[in-house]
Design a protein around this motif. Sequence first.
Motif, PDB file in Angstrom:
ATOM      1  N   GLU A   1      82.624 113.418  99.953  1.00  0.00           N
ATOM      2  CA  GLU A   1      82.960 113.846  98.876  1.00  0.00           C
ATOM      3  C   GLU A   1      84.217 115.038  98.922  1.00  0.00           C
ATOM      4  O   GLU A   1      83.397 115.902 100.325  1.00  0.00           O
ATOM      5  CB  GLU A   1      81.757 114.101  97.978  1.00  0.00           C
ATOM      6  CG  GLU A   1      81.530 115.064  96.494  1.00  0.00           C
ATOM      7  CD  GLU A   1      80.103 115.407  95.596  1.00  0.00           C
ATOM      8  OE1 GLU A   1      80.165 116.466  95.637  1.00  0.00           O
ATOM      9  OE2 GLU A   1      79.945 114.208  95.490  1.00  0.00           O
TER      10      GLU A   1
ATOM     11  N   ASP B   1      73.655 105.033  88.130  1.00  0.00           N
ATOM     12  CA  ASP B   1      74.470 103.651  89.459  1.00  0.00           C
ATOM     13  C   ASP B   1      76.637 104.480  89.092  1.00  0.00           C
ATOM     14  O   ASP B   1      76.606 104.587  87.750  1.00  0.00           O
ATOM     15  CB  ASP B   1      74.567 102.547  89.547  1.00  0.00           C
ATOM     16  CG  ASP B   1      72.788 102.548  90.081  1.00  0.00           C
ATOM     17  OD1 ASP B   1      72.695 103.252  91.096  1.00  0.00           O
ATOM     18  OD2 ASP B   1      71.742 101.813  89.856  1.00  0.00           O
ATOM     19  N   ASN B   2      76.883 103.845  90.160  1.00  0.00           N
ATOM     20  CA  ASN B   2      78.607 103.535  89.978  1.00  0.00           C
ATOM     21  C   ASN B   2      78.520 102.645  89.526  1.00  0.00           C
ATOM     22  O   ASN B   2      79.177 101.900  89.484  1.00  0.00           O
ATOM     23  CB  ASN B   2      79.231 103.940  90.992  1.00  0.00           C
ATOM     24  CG  ASN B   2      79.421 105.437  91.162  1.00  0.00           C
ATOM     25  OD1 ASN B   2      78.723 106.289  90.677  1.00  0.00           O
ATOM     26  ND2 ASN B   2      80.269 105.817  91.908  1.00  0.00           N
TER      27      ASN B   2
ATOM     28  N   SER C   1      80.557 111.282  92.408  1.00  0.00           N
ATOM     29  CA  SER C   1      79.844 109.872  91.831  1.00  0.00           C
ATOM     30  C   SER C   1      80.059 110.239  90.602  1.00  0.00           C
ATOM     31  O   SER C   1      80.670 110.704  89.751  1.00  0.00           O
ATOM     32  CB  SER C   1      78.397 110.402  92.090  1.00  0.00           C
ATOM     33  OG  SER C   1      77.349 111.291  90.887  1.00  0.00           O
TER      34      SER C   1
ATOM     35  N   LYS D   1      78.363 112.367  87.598  1.00  0.00           N
ATOM     36  CA  LYS D   1      79.351 114.116  88.426  1.00  0.00           C
ATOM     37  C   LYS D   1      80.399 114.170  87.600  1.00  0.00           C
ATOM     38  O   LYS D   1      80.850 114.659  87.225  1.00  0.00           O
ATOM     39  CB  LYS D   1      79.061 114.363  90.044  1.00  0.00           C
ATOM     40  CG  LYS D   1      78.772 115.664  89.795  1.00  0.00           C
ATOM     41  CD  LYS D   1      78.960 115.697  91.624  1.00  0.00           C
ATOM     42  CE  LYS D   1      79.077 117.080  92.064  1.00  0.00           C
ATOM     43  NZ  LYS D   1      78.986 117.810  93.334  1.00  0.00           N
TER      44      LYS D   1
ATOM     45  N   ILE E   1      86.753 109.875  90.961  1.00  0.00           N
ATOM     46  CA  ILE E   1      86.150 108.710  91.683  1.00  0.00           C
ATOM     47  C   ILE E   1      87.140 108.737  92.732  1.00  0.00           C
ATOM     48  O   ILE E   1      85.720 108.414  93.388  1.00  0.00           O
ATOM     49  CB  ILE E   1      85.292 108.196  90.467  1.00  0.00           C
ATOM     50  CG1 ILE E   1      84.745 108.917  89.703  1.00  0.00           C
ATOM     51  CG2 ILE E   1      84.666 107.006  91.366  1.00  0.00           C
ATOM     52  CD1 ILE E   1      83.934 107.561  88.839  1.00  0.00           C
TER      53      ILE E   1
ATOM     54  N   HIS F   1      85.896 111.614  94.991  1.00  0.00           N
ATOM     55  CA  HIS F   1      84.698 111.026  95.646  1.00  0.00           C
ATOM     56  C   HIS F   1      83.408 111.421  95.414  1.00  0.00           C
ATOM     57  O   HIS F   1      82.514 111.078  96.273  1.00  0.00           O
ATOM     58  CB  HIS F   1      84.673 110.845  97.618  1.00  0.00           C
ATOM     59  CG  HIS F   1      86.441 109.645  98.146  1.00  0.00           C
ATOM     60  ND1 HIS F   1      86.402 110.181  99.347  1.00  0.00           N
ATOM     61  CD2 HIS F   1      86.957 109.589  97.495  1.00  0.00           C
ATOM     62  CE1 HIS F   1      87.525 109.807  99.745  1.00  0.00           C
ATOM     63  NE2 HIS F   1      87.929 109.331  98.486  1.00  0.00           N
TER      64      HIS F   1
END
Length: 637
Positions: free
Chosen positions: A167, A565-566, A90, A93, A84, A88
């Motif tokens: 990402e 969401d993160n 999500s 993912k 993360i 980078h």
Amino acid sequence: MAEDRRLQSNNLKVESLESSMNDHRHHHELMGDEEVVVTVDWRGRPSNPSKHGGMKAAAFVLGLQSFEIMAIAAVGNNLITYVINEMHFSLSKSANIVTNFIGTVFLLALVGGYLSDSYLGSFWTMLIFGFVELSGFILLSVQAHLPQLKPPPCNSNTAVGEDYCEEAKGFKASIFFVALYLVALGSGCVKPNMIAHGADQFNPADNPKQSKKLSTYFNAAYFAFSVGELIALTLLVWVQTHSGMDVGFGVSAAAMALGLICLVSGTLYYRNKPPQRSIFTPIAQVFVAAILKRKQVCPSNPHLLHGSQNNVPNDNSAFSSDVGPFLHSEKFRFLDKACIKIEDGTNTKESPWRLCTVTQVKQVKILLSVIPIFASTIVFNTILAQLQTFSVQQGSAMDTQLTKSFHIPPASLQSIPYIILIFLVPVYDAFFVPFARKLTGHESGISPLQRIGAGLFFATFSMISAAVMEQKRREAAVTSNKTLSIFWITPQFLIFGLSEMLTAVGLIEFFYKQSLKGRMQAFLTAVTYCSYSFGFYLSSLLVSLVNKITSSSSSTGTHGGWLSDNDLNKDRLDLFYWLLAGLSFLNFLNYLFWSKWYCHNPSSSSSGAQQQDHYRYSTTTTTTANATSADHDHNLP
């Protein structure tokens, strides 16, 4: 006189060599292409029980196990933070990347088990793939150290939006995944062989007392695992947090190198089981022969099946059934047709692809019977996946401060159960096992199936605790703008640690003992790791399905799904935990059904006894020449 003594000594050596060769011939048993396994030393000579094997030899393997789990746990348990923050990706993912990686590690254990039993042997499989794993750690460290192999820091290339992060893609992502899956390949092939090779150092067929020592070894293996996990989740994760992931990956590489040194140091003391050619050939022969003879009628007396006369009590195989060597099972009876010998008056020897022995068929029946037991542990490992992904993120959203200057790394939360288990496992082996052994007569205190069931039961309460705590944390953050202490979520780790001690050790012991003739121990041990793999893959599938199904639900307060969401304050991780708690309880009920089915084995043998829940070590031995006569040369009347 000196010349005579030399000639006499040479004659004795020749006679000893001929005797050794004859012993090897006596150990051969025509069971398709199968042979009874004979252990050898590092030079390929028959092993000496007074010099080879035992806990002294197993201790070197335990050293490798401790260092190997230390290396990979430090990577796996904090990997989601690196993916993360540095790559980078999500949250959802990243969680899938971690679970897919760990799932692949355990799935590749099947490759390691197969190569070991069939071609390389446990020692060489561990050594070769240990270096593969080491190369993966080194490449991860290099990739984490060089800025040109990572995406640029957030907001470095744009002034639009403060939350924009590029990402990782293309070559940078490729380097990361190549390094990650080199670790997966190496660790996957090493893992089952550590357990199997350590257990191979004990031979209860020669010494019944070693049956108890083997049970102690399985607990010792989990103790070594706990020590490695604890160091990884405290010291190594602290290094990753304060010195950077490049240094952390480098420390993992150093730990793996120390493990390989431990492995090589014990070379002179190991009992090694030579590879026995393809372990799948005798299994395939049973299915082919049964299909070719599908129109034949099985005899009413199972002792008329080919090879049953030679299946005498306490042959020198590694395991025998609890109630005798020939307990014919009515389960999967169509496979018995593979043992029907066709009498055409020509006395022609049938091909092993048309005629199999009862021992072959018995092994195939065992493998089919344990599939439901294996499947019942998949949901358990799905729960484990949450503790290495979402629970780490859960801890990141809480107050990690322990003192004014020290903050607890969220990934180190997983060290809590291992701190307890380092004390609990020796107590379990030293006090509970002897006490339970007096009550049950079982060398492990309670049977492996009972141990697995108890672990599955406790796993449900781990998710209930996680759901309750996440609901409390979210309400405090959303409604009161308070941040709860990270110690609020320790119960879920503690309960699952106890659950894992029971389930994981019971499962490995159970599957290791399902191999007849000692041919498939590494592969069957790998099957238990495959359960971890399916559990982590199921976790990825559940995350995707839950997000898709709940994406349009208005009751969640968000239109993006429970885990989209993160920001955990916007997600509904608590509802996802409740879902897992329900699945875990249903899985426990499913396990009770299949374990009862496994234990209840209707038999057509004259004793009418039922097969026990695992295959116990033989407590006496007989002369190998009497126990391993050639089945295919023995014609039925």
